[in-house]
Design an enzyme around this catalytic site. Structure first.
Site, mmCIF file in Angstrom:
data_model
loop_
_atom_site.group_PDB
_atom_site.id
_atom_site.type_symbol
_atom_site.label_atom_id
_atom_site.label_comp_id
_atom_site.label_asym_id
_atom_site.label_seq_id
_atom_site.Cartn_x
_atom_site.Cartn_y
_atom_site.Cartn_z
ATOM 1 N N ASP A 143 0.826 -1.196 0.000
ATOM 2 C CA ASP A 143 0.000 0.000 0.000
ATOM 3 C C ASP A 143 0.869 1.259 0.000
ATOM 4 O O ASP A 143 1.961 1.276 0.576
ATOM 5 C CB ASP A 143 -0.898 -0.014 1.242
ATOM 6 C CG ASP A 143 -2.053 0.968 1.136
ATOM 7 O OD1 ASP A 143 -2.417 1.343 0.011
ATOM 8 O OD2 ASP A 143 -2.595 1.346 2.192
ATOM 9 N N GLU A 178 0.868 -0.285 -4.931
ATOM 10 C CA GLU A 178 -0.099 0.742 -5.300
ATOM 11 C C GLU A 178 0.609 2.095 -5.323
ATOM 12 O O GLU A 178 0.858 2.701 -4.276
ATOM 13 C CB GLU A 178 -1.262 0.789 -4.309
ATOM 14 C CG GLU A 178 -2.316 1.819 -4.692
ATOM 15 C CD GLU A 178 -3.178 2.248 -3.521
ATOM 16 O OE1 GLU A 178 -4.398 2.040 -3.584
ATOM 17 O OE2 GLU A 178 -2.628 2.786 -2.534
ATOM 18 N N ASP A 181 -11.306 1.339 -2.859
ATOM 19 C CA ASP A 181 -11.263 2.792 -2.693
ATOM 20 C C ASP A 181 -12.108 3.509 -3.737
ATOM 21 O O ASP A 181 -12.885 4.410 -3.411
ATOM 22 C CB ASP A 181 -9.816 3.291 -2.788
ATOM 23 C CG ASP A 181 -8.973 2.864 -1.597
ATOM 24 O OD1 ASP A 181 -9.507 2.864 -0.469
ATOM 25 O OD2 ASP A 181 -7.797 2.524 -1.792
#
Length: 613
Positions: A392, A417, A500
Site C-alpha cells: 500500500d 499501489e 477505494d
C-alpha cells in the site's frame, strides 16, 4: 493465497522504459552499483535438409543463461530482406509487427542453456536472426544479423556393402536416433574416405604454401589449386552431413510439444495470473471474512482466478485492516488469531518518499528495521501461508527497500499501489499521460522489476474514454496502449475498480453500466488483470467468466502483444497475439476475414470478442 496456478513459459519482458531526467531531490540520491563481468558463451546452429518432407530443419542450441528469445525470419533472395515463413512455427512463437517472429527457446533439462528447432520450407535462401536476452541486451553478429545459408542439396546414400536389416529400415522410417551396427560400419567407411580427402587437402595446401612453388607457379595455377581445395572441402562436408542421423518432421513436432519448466517471477507470477480482489470496504463487518472467502475459494478457482488478494489481517487502528498496531496479532475484525507483538524503534531520518499524514513514517533506512520487517514477512510466508504481497502507498518509501524485502521473502506475486493524479488542463484530462505512467514505471524500476504496479494510468484513461465516449484516448501518440501496459506490460496490473474507487467509498467509481466494456478491455489485453469482488458476485459474473475463459483459452498473458486496429470517437478495436480481436464502444467494427477466419464468441452491451478459427 494461490488458487490454481497455471503452467506457462516465461518470456522476456516486452516493454519500454522511458526515463526522464530529474533534479536531485532530498539530501542524497540512490545510485545503482554495477559490476562488469566478462563472459564466454556459445551459440550453435545446424541445418539439415529432409528429403522426405522437402524441408530444411534448423537447430539452435546455446549455453546462454536465462530466457533466450530468437527474433527471426527468412530471406528468399540475396538482399537479406526479412520475410515471415509459412507455418508450422515452434511453440512460444509470436509475431512482431508483421515483420518477424519471436520464439522463446526451450530450457534444457537441468536448466543449463536452451535449444530450439525450426521447420523451414524449400525456396528460402537464408535463416536470419538476432538473440534477445532482456529488454536492454541483444546479441548480433558484429552489428549485423546472424545469417545462416539454407542449402537444398541432397547427398547420395553411402552403402556399407551389407544388406539393411529390418530394424534399420524401421529406424530410417521413424527417424530414430538409434544407429545400428551396419550404420556404424558405414560411418567407419565415411571416416576413412574423408581422411583421404583431408590428406589430399593437406598436400595441396603444402604445395601452394611452399616458398619455391609460390615463386614458380603462376597466379592462375595457384587459383586452380585453391578451387580444388574448396571442392574437396565441400565434398568432405557433404559426406559428413550425410552421416548424421536424420529426423522427420513428426519427430520435430513431438519434440516441440514438450513444454519447458515453469518460471516464476515475483513481478509477474507465472505470467498468466488473473487476480481477484477478494474484499470490499465493508468486508470487516462480517467479523469472519477469511472464513467466508474460504467457502468461496473453489468457486473463484472455477471462474479462472489464480491469485486471491486478501485484506490486511493484523490488529489495526482502522477496522478495515489499515495502519497496523501489532503486526503479529491476527485477532482483527477480519481474522481471529492472536500472536506475540512486535515493536519498532524509530530514529527520525528523512523520509525516502512522500508522507502519509494519517500515520507516522517507518524508517526503512535502518538495518534493524528492515530486519524486523523481513522477519515478519517470513513469518507470514512460512508459518501463516501467504504467497504474495500487495504493498500500500508505495509512494511513501523508496522502491529499493521493496526490492530488499521481496528478494528476502521470494513471494509468488507482488504488486504495489503507486497512486498519483493524472494530468489535467482546465479540468479536462490530457490525452498524453506519459508523465503519469513514467512515475509508476520509475517506482517499478526502483524495485528492479521484482514487483508489478497497479496501472492507475489505464484505469483513469479507460474511465474517461467510456464516460465521455472518447475512445480515441485508448491509443497513445505511437499507436500503443496509453497506460503502463503500453510501456511495461508484464509489470502492469490492470483494473477498473477497487475498494477505494468503488464499494461504499466511491472515490472514483467506474462509469455505471459500462463495467463489462472495461473488463472486455483488460481481460483481452496484456498485463495482469484484477477483477473487483463486488463485480464478481453480481449480475456481471457470467460475462466476466466468459471473458476469463476466452483469455485462458487463447493463452493471453502479461507479455502478449497487442495491435490497435481502430481508436476513434465511438469505437476502439484491438487484436491480441493475432488470436483474439475485441471491440468496445457503440461504433461499428468487425475484423476482415483475410488470411484468418474470425468467429464471434462473445458480445454484450457495446462490446464484441472474436477468435481466430
Amino acid at each position: 493465497m494461490l488458487l490454481k496456478p497455471e503452467a506457462a513459459n516465461s518470456k522476456e519482458d516486452i516493454g519500454e522504459l522511458s526515463v526522464q531526467k530529474r533534479g536531485l531531490q532530498g539530501f542524497y540520491e540512490e545510485q545503482a552499483v554495477v559490476k562488469e563481468i566478462l563472459v564466454d558463451n556459445l551459440v550453435s546452429v545446424s541445418v539439415r535438409h529432409c528429403l522426405e518432407t522437402a524441408k530444411n530443419l534448423l537447430y539452435i542450441e546455446t549455453d546462454l543463461p536465462g530466457d533466450v528469445i530468437v527474433h527471426w525470419g527468412i530471406c528468399k533472395d540475396d538482399g537479406k530482406t526479412w520475410e515471415i515463413p509459412s507455418e508450422p512455427y515452434p511453440p512460444e512463437t509470436s509475431m512482431f509487427k508483421d515483420k518477424a517472429l519471436r520464439t522463446l527457446l526451450q530450457r534444457k533439462n537441468g536448466g543449463h542453456g536452451s535449444l530450439g528447432s525450426f521447420i523451414l520450407d524449400e525456396g528460402s535462401v537464408a535463416f536470419v536472426f538476432v538473440l534477445k536476452l532482456n529488454e536492454n541486451t541483444w546479441l548480433n553478429c558484429h552489428g549485423n544479423d546472424f545469417c545462416i545459408p539454407l542449402s537444398s542439396f541432397s547427398v547420395p546414400p553411402i552403402h556399407s556393402g551389407q544388406p539393411h536389416s529390418e530394424d534399420e529400415e524401421q529406424n530410417n522410417e521413424s527417424g530414430s536416433l538409434l544407429i545400428s551396427g551396419n550404420a556404424s560400419e558405414a560411418n567407419q567407411e565415411v571416416s576413412a574416405y574423408t581422411d583421404e580427402i583431408i590428406d589430399e587437402i593437406r598436400n595441396l595446401v603444402t604445395d601452394i604454401s611452399s616458398e619455391k612453388n609460390r615463386k614458380t607457379k603462376s597466379k592462375k595455377a595457384q587459383e586452380s589449386i585453391l578451387q580444388e581445395i574448396e571442392k574437396l572441402a565441400a565434398e568432405a562436408y557433404s559426406i559428413f552431413r550425410s552421416s548424421i542421423p536424420t529426423f522427420t518432421e513428426t519427430d520435430l513436432l513431438e519434440e516441440e510439444a514438450l513444454e519447458p519448466p515453469v518460471k516464476i517471477s515475483s513481478g509477474t507470477g507465472s505470467g498468466f495470473e488473473i487476480l481477484c480482489q477478494g474484499f470490499n470496504w465493508e468486508s470487516h463487518k462480517s467479523g469472519k471474512w477469511y472464513i467466508d472467502l474460504r467457502e468461496k475459494a473453489s468457486k473463484l478457482a472455477s471462474l479462472g482466478f489464480t491469485v486471491l488478494w486478501l485484506p490486511p489481517p493484523t490488529d489495526s487502528v482502522s477496522s478495515e485492516g489499515y495502519m497496523p498496531r501489532d503486526l503479529y496479532n491476527l485477532n482483527s475484525r477480519l481474522t481471529n488469531v492472536k500472536m506475540h507483538p512486535l515493536t519498532f524503534q524509530g530514529r527520525g531520518n528523512k523520509s525516502s518518499g512522500d508522507n502519509f499524514h494519517a500515520a507516522p513514517n517507518i524508517d526503512h533506512s535502518q538495518e534493524f528495521v528492515r530486519k524486523d520487517i523481513k522477519e515478519w514477512l517470513h513469518w507470514l510466508r512460512e508459518e501463516i501461508g501467504y504467497d504474495g504481497w500487495r504493498l500500500d502507498f508505495v509512494r511513501g518509501f523508496w522502491g529499493g527497500y521493496v526490492k530488499d524485502y521481496i528478494e528476502a521473502t521470494e513471494p509468488y506475486f507482488a504488486v504495489g499501489e503507486y497512486w498519483d493524479s493524472l494530468s489535467y488542463t482546465y479540468g479536462e484530462m490530457d490525452h498524453n499521460q506519459d508523465a503519469h505512467r513514467q512515475r509508476i514505471i520509475d517506482w517499478i524500476n526502483a524495485t528492479n522489476g521484482t514487483a508489478g504496479a497497479f496501472d492507475v494510468t489505464t484505469k483513469g484513461i479507460l474511465h474517461s474514454a467510456l464516460e465521455r465516449c472518447e475512445y480515441w484516448r485508448l491509443s497513445d501518440e505511437k499507436g500503443k496502449p496509453p497506460g503502463v501496459v503500453g510501456w511495461w506490460p508484464s509489470r502492469a496490473v490492470t483494473f477498473i475498480e477497487n475498494h477505494d474507487t468503488g464499494s461504499t467509498q466511491g472515490h472514483w467509481r467506474f462509469p455505471g453500466g459500462k463495467e463489462i466494456q472495461g473488463y472486455a478491455y483488460i481481460l483481452t489485453h496484456p498485463g495482469t488483470p484484477s477483477v473487483f469482488y463486488d463485480h464478481i458476485f453480481s449480475e456481471y459474473q457470467s460475462e466476466i467468466s466468459t471473458l476469463i475463459s476466452i483469455r485462458n483459452r487463447n493463452k493471453i498473458q502479461c507479455r502478449s502483444t497487442v495491435q490497435i486496429m481502430k481508436a476513434e470517437r465511438d469505437v476502439y478495436a484491438a487484436m491480441t497475439d493475432e488470436k483474439v480481436v475485441m471491440k468496445i464502444g457503440p461504433g461499428h467494427y468487425e475484423p476482415s476475414n483475410g488470411s484468418r477466419n474470425w468467429s464471434l464468441v462473445a458480445e454484450g452491451r457495446d462490446y464484441k470478442i472474436w477468435e481466430t478459427s
